[in-house]
Design an enzyme around this catalytic site. Structure first.
Site, PDB file in Angstrom:
ATOM      1  N   LEU A 179       0.849  -1.206   0.000  1.00  0.00           N
ATOM      2  CA  LEU A 179       0.000   0.000   0.000  1.00  0.00           C
ATOM      3  C   LEU A 179       0.874   1.242   0.000  1.00  0.00           C
ATOM      4  O   LEU A 179       1.771   1.349   0.827  1.00  0.00           O
ATOM      5  CB  LEU A 179      -0.844   0.050   1.284  1.00  0.00           C
ATOM      6  CG  LEU A 179      -1.906  -1.017   1.470  1.00  0.00           C
ATOM      7  CD1 LEU A 179      -2.413  -0.961   2.909  1.00  0.00           C
ATOM      8  CD2 LEU A 179      -3.066  -0.785   0.500  1.00  0.00           C
ATOM      9  N   HIS A 180       0.628   2.142  -0.917  1.00  0.00           N
ATOM     10  CA  HIS A 180       1.369   3.404  -0.873  1.00  0.00           C
ATOM     11  C   HIS A 180       0.636   4.583  -1.490  1.00  0.00           C
ATOM     12  O   HIS A 180       1.136   5.691  -1.489  1.00  0.00           O
ATOM     13  CB  HIS A 180       2.733   3.239  -1.552  1.00  0.00           C
ATOM     14  CG  HIS A 180       2.624   3.140  -3.052  1.00  0.00           C
ATOM     15  ND1 HIS A 180       2.217   1.996  -3.688  1.00  0.00           N
ATOM     16  CD2 HIS A 180       2.852   4.053  -4.024  1.00  0.00           C
ATOM     17  CE1 HIS A 180       2.206   2.206  -4.994  1.00  0.00           C
ATOM     18  NE2 HIS A 180       2.581   3.448  -5.231  1.00  0.00           N
ATOM     19  N   ARG A 181      -0.554   4.361  -2.044  1.00  0.00           N
ATOM     20  CA  ARG A 181      -1.263   5.474  -2.695  1.00  0.00           C
ATOM     21  C   ARG A 181      -1.626   6.521  -1.660  1.00  0.00           C
ATOM     22  O   ARG A 181      -2.184   6.187  -0.588  1.00  0.00           O
ATOM     23  CB  ARG A 181      -2.564   5.002  -3.333  1.00  0.00           C
ATOM     24  CG  ARG A 181      -2.398   4.076  -4.460  1.00  0.00           C
ATOM     25  CD  ARG A 181      -2.232   4.767  -5.785  1.00  0.00           C
ATOM     26  NE  ARG A 181      -1.582   3.823  -6.671  1.00  0.00           N
ATOM     27  CZ  ARG A 181      -0.566   4.095  -7.473  1.00  0.00           C
ATOM     28  NH1 ARG A 181      -0.076   5.310  -7.541  1.00  0.00           N
ATOM     29  NH2 ARG A 181      -0.053   3.167  -8.229  1.00  0.00           N
ATOM     30  N   ARG A 212       6.437   6.126   2.500  1.00  0.00           N
ATOM     31  CA  ARG A 212       5.292   7.037   2.711  1.00  0.00           C
ATOM     32  C   ARG A 212       4.315   6.426   3.721  1.00  0.00           C
ATOM     33  O   ARG A 212       3.811   7.095   4.618  1.00  0.00           O
ATOM     34  CB  ARG A 212       4.584   7.251   1.364  1.00  0.00           C
ATOM     35  CG  ARG A 212       3.287   8.034   1.461  1.00  0.00           C
ATOM     36  CD  ARG A 212       2.533   7.994   0.135  1.00  0.00           C
ATOM     37  NE  ARG A 212       3.136   8.796  -0.919  1.00  0.00           N
ATOM     38  CZ  ARG A 212       3.020  10.111  -1.035  1.00  0.00           C
ATOM     39  NH1 ARG A 212       2.304  10.789  -0.166  1.00  0.00           N
ATOM     40  NH2 ARG A 212       3.603  10.764  -2.012  1.00  0.00           N
ATOM     41  N   ASP A 263      -2.557  -1.518  -3.722  1.00  0.00           N
ATOM     42  CA  ASP A 263      -3.057  -0.374  -4.494  1.00  0.00           C
ATOM     43  C   ASP A 263      -2.070  -0.013  -5.599  1.00  0.00           C
ATOM     44  O   ASP A 263      -2.154   1.054  -6.191  1.00  0.00           O
ATOM     45  CB  ASP A 263      -3.361   0.830  -3.581  1.00  0.00           C
ATOM     46  CG  ASP A 263      -2.157   1.285  -2.771  1.00  0.00           C
ATOM     47  OD1 ASP A 263      -1.020   0.873  -3.071  1.00  0.00           O
ATOM     48  OD2 ASP A 263      -2.367   2.071  -1.820  1.00  0.00           O
TER      49      ASP A 263
END
Ligand code: UD1
Length: 365
Positions: A205-207, A240, A284
């Site tokens: 996940l990084h969006r 992030r 994502d």
């Protein structure tokens, strides 16, 4: 001899350009020069991919680093402009949809250098995604469009581009996957985390829409805890994402579950290996939606849309958005799901890079 600046800067670029460099020696009339913008700078986000994927040393490293979108994009533009003025290529080849893609395309366009875009035409139709802005602007000034799927071709035609400039080449990331699959298989990365094959979920996940919004990130963590009660979870955490997990004290919450393993970002081989033996993939990432389709793995995408609809049509990708009932139903039903279509996605056959270089070498520049 045609000199081509190949631009890479962020993690998802490396597996794409690797395929081009892997077959470059078959095209002696092309001179490929790697320009690394430095958008991603940690060893775990850049060097490991360069090494594992045998990517040659860059001829130029812009050393840009992190920053807001404007700062990062502007820094790449300022530094790449200096390079291009003194070392003019015949073509600038950009891949994907990151800030470096956009920045170098704009510079090339104003210096009247032809631009080729690998993975052109993909559209999520969601302008809240920074990548969608990068995709639209890059394609609006691009000369040669290399597309991975029919939807991209249709999007470009609809946007008024000539069909002569659009070349359906397939997917360079799939070329790299085929090249590295055997090696990835042999490392059996699940053993490192004391997991059993086909008995764990692989999470990435990084969006910004998922991880920069505290409500959304908290809700996702709740779901991961629910999932971990049923299936062990391995989750390599993007920088992030880690920053936000720590700020919201969610890192410890996840770590306190005995079936959740958080790791630093993993390299290409480890990521592919973990995907190959996962029971289910939750992501994502655009690239992982494609890789899971090729590996015939069930993929739950925590996004409302995808710019890669072929992964839904041919693969096992399901858009979950933040519909947690659907998420739970998919998890509860995961034993009953087989890949929808047993045939391969058209042109995702390991030869996309050759098609691109063949086209480039045929250009009269
Ligand atoms: C970028 C791309 C995104 C891609 C993703 C893959 C854009 C607009 N976004 O997003 O499309 O899917 O890469 O990772 O280009 N950081 C580190 N070390 C690094 C790189 C980043 O600590 O090597 C930190 C940065 O300081 C920043 C955060 O991670 O705080 C996000 O990095 P950034 O490059 O801004 O965007 P990504 O989320 O990685």
């Amino acid at each position: 001899m045609i000199t081509i600046d190949v631009i890479a800067g962020a993690r998802p670029n490396f597996m794409k350009i690797a395929a081009l460099f892997a077959v470059a020696s078959e095209f002696p009339d092309l001179r490929l020069r790697l320009v690394h913008t430095g958008q991603h700078y940690d060893a775990a986000m850049s060097d490991i991919f360069m090494n594992e994927l045998n990517i040659p040393e860059p001829v130029c490293h812009l050393g840009v680093g992190g920053g807001s979108h404007a700062v990062q994009t502007a820094e790449v533009m300022i530094k790449y402009e200096k390079w291009i003025i003194n070392n003019r290529p015949d073509i600038v080849l950009v891949v994907g949809d990151v800030n470096s893609t956009l920045a170098c395309a704009v510079v090339a366009s104003k210096e009247n250098v032809k631009i080729a875009h690998v993975e052109a035409g993909l559209r999520s139709f969601d302008k809240s995604m920074p990548e969608e802005i990068n995709r639209i602007i890059t394609d609006s000034i691009c000369d040669y469009f290399y597309v991975t799927e029919k939807s991209a071709l249709n999007n470009l035609i609809r946007e008024g581009h000539s069909s002569k400039s659009i070349i359906f080449v397939g997917n360079v990331m799939v070329d790299t996957l085929y090249l590295m699959k055997q090696k990835a298989d042999s490392i059996k990365a699940y053993e490192k985390y004391s997991l059993k094959p086909n008995q764990y979920a692989y999470i990435t996940l990084h969006r910004p829409s998922n991880v920069d919004n505290s409500d959304n990130l908290s809700a996702i963590c709740e779901q991961l805890i629910w999932l971990a009660d049923r299936l062990p979870v391995v989750f390599p955490v993007h920088p992030r994402t880690m920053k936000n997990l720590v700020t919201l004290s969610l890192e410890n919450k996840l770590l306190s579950h005995k079936s959740i393993t958080l790791t630093s970002p993993v390299g290409y081989l480890e990521s592919l290996s973990l995907q190959m033996y996962a029971k289910i993939i939750i992501t994502d990432s655009g690239g992982i939606q494609e890789e899971s389709a090729v590996l015939h793995k069930k993929c739950l995408t925590l996004r409302e849309n995808t710019e890669r609809p072929i992964t839904i049509e041919y693969g096992n990708n399901v858009l979950i958005g933040n519909d947690w009932n659907m998420f739970k139903n998919c998890i509860n039903d995961m034993d009953n799901v087989n890949c929808k279509i047993d045939s391969s996605i058209p042109f995702w056959d390991g030869n996309a890079a050759k098609r691109i270089l063949k086209h480039l070498s045929s250009l009269n520049i």
